[in-house]
Design a protein around this motif. Structure first.
Motif, PDB file in Angstrom:
ATOM      1  N   SER A   1       2.933   1.818  -3.190  1.00 17.55           N
ATOM      2  CA  SER A   1       2.162   2.163  -4.388  1.00 17.55           C
ATOM      3  C   SER A   1       1.506   3.531  -4.309  1.00 17.55           C
ATOM      4  N   TYR A   2       1.531   4.169  -3.151  1.00 14.30           N
ATOM      5  CA  TYR A   2       0.820   5.437  -2.996  1.00 14.30           C
ATOM      6  C   TYR A   2       1.496   6.534  -3.825  1.00 14.30           C
ATOM      7  N   ASN A   3       0.780   7.052  -4.805  1.00  9.79           N
ATOM      8  CA  ASN A   3       1.283   8.134  -5.673  1.00  9.79           C
ATOM      9  C   ASN A   3       2.641   7.813  -6.285  1.00  9.79           C
TER      10      ASN A   3
ATOM     11  N   SER B   1     -13.815   3.138  -2.691  1.00 13.73           N
ATOM     12  CA  SER B   1     -12.600   3.862  -3.098  1.00 13.73           C
ATOM     13  C   SER B   1     -11.938   3.169  -4.282  1.00 13.73           C
TER      14      SER B   1
ATOM     15  N   ALA C   1      -5.037   4.259  -9.409  1.00 14.42           N
ATOM     16  CA  ALA C   1      -5.324   5.682  -9.265  1.00 14.42           C
ATOM     17  C   ALA C   1      -4.802   6.553 -10.395  1.00 14.42           C
TER      18      ALA C   1
ATOM     19  N   ARG D   1       0.834  -1.202   0.000  1.00 13.97           N
ATOM     20  CA  ARG D   1       0.000   0.000   0.000  1.00 13.97           C
ATOM     21  C   ARG D   1       0.871   1.256   0.000  1.00 13.97           C
ATOM     22  N   ASN D   2       1.835   1.326   0.912  1.00 19.28           N
ATOM     23  CA  ASN D   2       2.661   2.525   1.022  1.00 19.28           C
ATOM     24  C   ASN D   2       3.597   2.680  -0.175  1.00 19.28           C
TER      25      ASN D   2
ATOM     26  N   VAL E   1      -6.898  -0.922  -0.002  1.00 18.23           N
ATOM     27  CA  VAL E   1      -6.306   0.405  -0.217  1.00 18.23           C
ATOM     28  C   VAL E   1      -5.168   0.317  -1.227  1.00 18.23           C
ATOM     29  N   ALA E   2      -4.372  -0.751  -1.155  1.00 20.60           N
ATOM     30  CA  ALA E   2      -3.297  -0.942  -2.140  1.00 20.60           C
ATOM     31  C   ALA E   2      -3.878  -1.064  -3.545  1.00 20.60           C
TER      32      ALA E   2
ATOM     33  N   ASN F   1     -11.663   4.624  -8.292  1.00 17.01           N
ATOM     34  CA  ASN F   1     -10.397   4.794  -9.001  1.00 17.01           C
ATOM     35  C   ASN F   1     -10.332   3.944 -10.263  1.00 17.01           C
TER      36      ASN F   1
ATOM     37  N   ASN G   1      -4.825   2.325  -4.737  1.00 19.06           N
ATOM     38  CA  ASN G   1      -3.634   3.086  -5.116  1.00 19.06           C
ATOM     39  C   ASN G   1      -3.134   2.691  -6.495  1.00 19.06           C
TER      40      ASN G   1
ATOM     41  N   GLN H   1       3.535   1.104  -8.919  1.00 22.00           N
ATOM     42  CA  GLN H   1       2.244   0.593  -9.369  1.00 22.00           C
ATOM     43  C   GLN H   1       2.418  -0.325 -10.577  1.00 22.00           C
TER      44      GLN H   1
END
Length: 687
Positions: free
Chosen positions: A288-290, A401, A349, A285-286, A342-343, A405, A346, A295
């Motif tokens: 892949s965030y932005n 969410s 997104a 998750r962390n 959440v991952a 996305n 992301n 990703q």
């Protein structure tokens, strides 16, 4: 002597000796005197006594210690194993906590630890390697005693201890020939993780950890099948890599390049471990965030193995078969599903091609199973509002969410949504959980906090806006009640002064577009929305936010869609203020082409109804339409709709002004004649 390691060994011994001498007078003979050797222990903290009384005492008796006799004091010989064992574990830990800062980062002790580590990775001597291992164990044991203060965290970096631990581990895993048969175990990697986690809160420490090869070494440890078999080691390593990537995209990319594949392998090794699933999903998750690069790795590397692992976590712990109220899943399992969802959100997104791959990997079917389980939980919870309701609400929020996305600009997702029929079940869950977002509480309502409920509904609106591009989905939106119970209800609720929903302009734009898209091409949907008060609510909200260009454009698009589909809606347009709002908006934004085009098209739709012709003339519609044509002489859409509006207001029939091939051909012919100097039709003269 330094080359032979004598000074280093003496320095390491000095740490233990000073500690013992300082506290020897405070303790009597303890229960540990003469005790048998400590058994193998599982954590650095539990190994303190073993490390100090065992490994350091062996260093004293080692033949190589004789090289350091020149700097040893007479008292040195009095340090024996029984003396060290006189302390109880509690008293020894208390002593260590009080002295930990000096032991880790004072010039004397830090130089001993760092040089021991340096010697360990700069030579291939077995004894030098063992001394470095001893320094690593002692550092981990001291750090696990409790949280380090900020000053000590910085000192661990500035004294070189952090960097040398990283380089030692990295060098070990990089050497194909090892250290002449000597090897690190999972326990030593766990000691390093304890040290890393104790100082990772500082940005500069995270930089050193990555740049010095610490995270690369941890990834290598997970590639080792023996170490990867340790669930605790995998979880701790995933936490370290997850925390190390905070605050800097370059660190995130560097960690992801080396860590994503080992993390996926760890998940495959422990498919049924909630702890491994939780912490590895958190790391993904962390990472892949932005971060587009990571990703891509998650979705594409090794044929999307990491993506399949995330879906596996959700299927294993988040589906209906994973348990409901009477078959309770653990907190770790539920949190693992949360992190995996959440991952997934992301990953979907940023890039459209990744969304297509996520869709083809059956991600929509996977999250549909989570919604099915949520609905079962809602039924079992009965009428009571409880912490379990918030847990179910979080699951629904995570699913929405992801859907929001992954559905944007993804035609494959639009088709998949229609095929699996996820709209109906999701609407049931949101309707049951989010009644506070609409200002009503049923007696049997299972309601979330208004903040979470509003967030879920706003994400739901954005998802429905994109899902409604497919006609099949628009039908499901109508049949499921989403049109009236979620879209129209949220817009109506936003008009209340105390409402927490649709507080931002962007949220209002999304709601208006969701309403317009969901009614497009469906006259019965437009009539249903009108009966639910959609026209009045849109005009009221849009009027309050009339200074926003985005809100105005989306409101005009929405009103246009509602009027085009239904004669009853057109007849209602003047009564709800839609015509006045349109004219005022065109006056307020004369230079905006989209506002002028949508305004002309809306006025044209309204003019089809005979009852609106007089209100149109009274509102000044002809003037704003003519001005739009003058301000935008080359915009075909504006001229097409504006010309038809003027014709209608000057006596043309409704059939003559509908958008058809014949009417467009006639308008083009007329325009050409006008450019050549021929007489214009009477409609232009009258206008």
């Amino acid at each position: 002597e330094m080359a032979s390691g004598g000074v280093v060994r003496a320095g390491a011994i000095q740490i233990a000796r000073e500690l013992v001498l300082k506290y020897e007078s405070r303790e009597g003979a303890g229960k540990g005197a003469g005790a048998s050797p400590a058994p193998a222990l599982e954590s650095p903290k539990a190994s303190l006594v073993a490390s100090l009384s065992g490994r350091l005492s062996k260093a004293i008796a080692s033949p190589r210690a004789s090289n350091a006799k020149k700097i040893q004091t007479p008292i040195f010989s009095s340090i024996t194993v029984p003396v060290l064992r006189r302390f109880t574990r509690a008293s020894l830990e208390t002593a260590l906590i009080e002295e930990r800062k000096d032991l880790l980062a004072s010039p004397e002790s830090a130089s001993s630890l760092t040089f021991a580590l340096f010697t360990g990775y700069s030579s291939k001597s077995t004894e030098d390697f063992e001394l470095a291992v001893l320094a690593l164990e002692l550092s981990g044991a001291l750090c696990e005693l409790g949280q380090l203060d900020k000053e000590t965290q910085n000192l661990v970096r500035t004294c070189g201890l952090l960097e040398n631990v990283c380089v030692f581990l990295h060098t070990y895993f990089s050497r194909p020939d090892g250290y002449s048969g000597s090897r690190l175990t999972g326990y030593h990697v766990r000691c390093a993780n304890v040290l890393f986690e104790s100082i990772i809160g500082r940005e500069a420490n995270r930089d050193v950890l990555v740049k010095s090869g610490g995270t690369t070494a941890l990834a290598s440890a997970l590639e080792n099948s023996d170490m990867r078999s340790d669930q605790n080691l995998v979880s701790e390593t995933a936490i370290t890599m997850s925390n190390a990537c905070f605050g800097d995209d370059s660190r995130k990319i560097e960690i992801g390049r080396r860590a994503i594949d080992p993390i996926q392998r760890s998940l495959a090794t422990h498919p049924d471990s909630p702890s491994v699933a939780l912490h590895c999903a958190l790391a993904l998750r962390n990472l892949s965030y932005n971060c587009e690069a990571n990703q891509v790795l998650i979705v594409s590397e090794n044929q999307g193995s990491a993506l399949q692992s995330l879906l596996g976590i959700i299927n294993r712990f988040g589906s209906k078969n994973a348990g409901t109220k009477n078959d309770r899943v653990s907190n770790q399992q539920r949190t693992a599903v949360h992190q995996a969802l959440v991952a997934l959100a992301n990953v979907a997104a940023i890039r459209e091609d990744l969304r297509e791959k996520v869709t083809s990997a059956s991600a929509f079917e996977t999250v549909a199973a989570v919604i099915e389980r949520a609905n079962c939980m809602i039924q079992e919870l009965g009428s009571a509002s409880s912490p379990q309701v918030e847990e179910v609400g979080r699951d629904v929020d995570d699913v929405v969410s992801f859907l929001r996305n992954c559905t944007a600009k993804n035609p494959a997702a639009h088709q998949r949504i229609a095929q699996i029929g996820i709209i109906g079940p999701l609407v049931r869950a949101v309707r049951a959980l989010c009644s506070t977002a609409f200002g009503a509480k049923e007696e049997s309502g299972k309601v979330l906090s208004e903040t979470l409920a509003s967030a879920v509904v706003e994400k739901m609106l954005e998802w429905l806006r994109h899902a409604a591009f497919a006609r099949e989905n628009r039908s499901q939106i109508l049949e499921s009640g989403a049109l009236t119970d979620i879209i129209v209800a949220s817009i109506g609720r936003a008009d209340a002064s105390s409402a927490m929903i649709l507080q931002e302009d962007r949220s209002c734009e999304t709601a208006f577009l969701a309403l317009g898209n969901s009614t497009f091409g469906l006259p019965n949907a437009a009539e249903r929305a009108r009966d639910a008060g959609a026209l009045t609510s849109v005009v009221q909200i849009a009027t309050k936010r009339s200074s926003s260009l985005g809100v105005t454009e989306s409101a005009l698009r929405c009103l246009r869609s509602l009027l085009e589909q239904s004669e009853q809606s057109r007849q209602f347009a003047s009564g709800c203020g839609a015509l006045e709002y349109t004219v005022d908006s065109m006056r307020k934004f004369p230079a905006e082409e989209q506002i002028q085009e949508q305004g002309c098209a809306l006025l044209l739709s309204a003019s089809v109804s005979e009852s609106n012709l007089l209100p149109l003339k009274q509102s000044g519609a002809a003037e704003v339409v003519l001005y739009a044509m003058q301000q935008h002489p080359k915009h075909r859409g504006i001229h097409l709709h504006a010309t038809l509006v003027l014709q209608r207001m000057n006596g043309a029939t409704a059939d003559d002004v509908c958008i058809s091939r014949e009417n467009i051909t006639r308008l083009v012919r007329t325009a050409r004649q006008k450019r050549r100097g021929a007489a214009a039709p009477s409609v232009f003269a009258k206008a």
